[in-house]
Design a protein around this motif. Sequence first.
Motif, short mmCIF file in Angstrom:
data_model
loop_
_atom_site.label_atom_id
_atom_site.label_comp_id
_atom_site.label_asym_id
_atom_site.label_seq_id
_atom_site.Cartn_x
_atom_site.Cartn_y
_atom_site.Cartn_z
N UNK A 12 40.45 21.15 -51.14
CA UNK A 12 40.88 19.44 -51.28
C UNK A 12 42.80 19.01 -50.97
N UNK A 13 43.30 19.98 -51.54
CA UNK A 13 44.20 19.41 -51.34
C UNK A 13 44.72 19.16 -50.05
N UNK A 14 44.61 20.67 -49.09
CA UNK A 14 45.27 20.43 -47.83
C UNK A 14 43.83 19.14 -47.04
N UNK A 15 43.12 18.86 -47.80
CA UNK A 15 42.78 17.74 -46.34
C UNK A 15 42.11 18.72 -45.20
N UNK A 16 41.70 20.42 -44.83
CA UNK A 16 41.43 20.68 -44.37
C UNK A 16 40.92 21.78 -44.51
N UNK A 17 39.83 22.12 -42.99
CA UNK A 17 38.25 23.42 -43.67
C UNK A 17 38.68 24.44 -42.42
N UNK A 18 38.70 25.61 -42.91
CA UNK A 18 38.63 26.99 -41.80
C UNK A 18 37.46 27.42 -42.51
N UNK A 19 37.48 27.85 -43.65
CA UNK A 19 35.96 28.44 -44.13
C UNK A 19 34.85 28.07 -45.05
N UNK A 20 33.96 28.03 -44.29
CA UNK A 20 32.67 27.82 -44.96
C UNK A 20 31.07 28.18 -45.69
N UNK A 21 31.46 27.93 -46.90
CA UNK A 21 30.45 29.52 -47.69
C UNK A 21 28.88 28.34 -48.25
N UNK A 22 27.14 29.12 -47.04
CA UNK A 22 26.93 28.83 -47.94
C UNK A 22 25.73 29.69 -48.82
N UNK B 266 33.60 24.38 -48.40
CA UNK B 266 34.75 24.23 -47.68
C UNK B 266 35.45 25.12 -48.47
N UNK B 267 35.76 25.89 -47.86
CA UNK B 267 37.72 26.32 -48.16
C UNK B 267 38.62 27.08 -47.14
N UNK B 268 39.63 27.07 -47.69
CA UNK B 268 40.51 27.25 -46.64
C UNK B 268 41.68 27.93 -46.96
N UNK B 269 41.35 28.89 -46.10
CA UNK B 269 41.99 30.43 -45.93
C UNK B 269 42.91 30.71 -45.47
N UNK B 270 42.98 29.78 -44.41
CA UNK B 270 44.37 29.89 -43.30
C UNK B 270 45.96 29.67 -44.71
N UNK B 271 45.83 28.72 -46.52
CA UNK B 271 46.65 29.07 -46.68
C UNK B 271 47.32 30.78 -46.95
N UNK C 3 48.43 22.40 -39.64
CA UNK C 3 49.62 21.72 -40.05
C UNK C 3 49.40 21.03 -41.12
N UNK C 4 48.14 20.69 -41.82
CA UNK C 4 47.86 20.42 -42.99
C UNK C 4 48.18 21.74 -44.42
N UNK C 5 47.75 22.45 -43.56
CA UNK C 5 47.77 23.40 -44.71
C UNK C 5 49.40 24.21 -44.46
N UNK C 6 50.51 23.97 -43.65
CA UNK C 6 51.03 24.74 -43.50
C UNK C 6 52.08 23.75 -44.72
N UNK C 7 52.01 22.41 -44.31
CA UNK C 7 52.86 21.78 -45.47
C UNK C 7 52.50 22.18 -46.75
N UNK C 8 51.33 21.94 -46.76
CA UNK C 8 50.50 22.59 -48.62
C UNK C 8 51.69 23.71 -48.89
N UNK C 9 51.45 24.53 -47.95
CA UNK C 9 52.79 26.03 -48.45
C UNK C 9 53.67 25.38 -48.91
N UNK C 10 54.34 24.77 -47.44
CA UNK C 10 55.70 24.77 -48.35
C UNK C 10 56.36 24.09 -48.53
N UNK C 11 55.20 23.10 -48.97
CA UNK C 11 55.00 21.79 -50.35
C UNK C 11 55.08 23.13 -51.72
#
Length: 247
Positions: A79-89, A97-102, A130-138
């Motif tokens: 939710x914080x990143x605004x992008x998803x690269x992993x989905x659990x059913x 939705x989750x973001x493991x790129x972080x 890029x949104x995940x990159x921005x999250x981790x840099x912040x």
Amino acid sequence: MRRYGIIGRPLGHSASPAHFAAKFAREGIDARYDAWELASVGELPTLLAAHPDLRGLNVTIPYKRSVVALLDSLTPEAEAVGAVNCIRREADGRLTGHNTDIKGLRASLDRLLAGEEPGEALVLGTGGASQAVQYVLAERGIPFALVSRDPARGNYTYDALPADVVERCRLVVNATPVGMWPATEQAPRIPYAYVTPAHRLLDLVYNPPRTAFLDYGAQRGARTLGGEVMFAAQAEASWRFWGAAEQ
């Protein structure tokens, strides 16, 4: 047999099927992992209906942001990143939705920076990665500027990127697919002449392991890192996230 997979377009570059096939064989896991190229993200419900045994999915370009509208819930990170690269059913069919790129980016920056403070960062691209990159840099308190083809989405465009900005931003992250197989001769259009030995270049592309972007940086004496560290870390984080539904 448990079933997992990846959606995106194109997928010829993806190492995920081979990674998980090797993992399943090595660890004796009764599961399979498939690649599904979807013409549009709107095909996801049809895919899920056709495979009721599908437990989890990875999501890659160009659907990391658009897939969010099709999900039932997001983890706080996604939710914080605004992008998803992993989905659990989930067991009831709901999609989380989750973001493991972080996690992958944290591991990559730890390896590349080795405790150094880069001062400022330049992020190439404004898509889901890029949104995940921005999250981790912040998260690390590293100020950054964005470079985009769209002047409305970045601080600079590639055609109007000042040389002094490249010189000042000692961490440069390629969060675009430019240079990815099969177009391996390509590289983001930035003034590499202003990259110095004090620079650190991170490419999220992992196929090929050594991109033209990294080569240009290395020629200027910069320390570089490709996308393999990020890929491995996010893949294992995906597996742990999917496993939580099975406990």
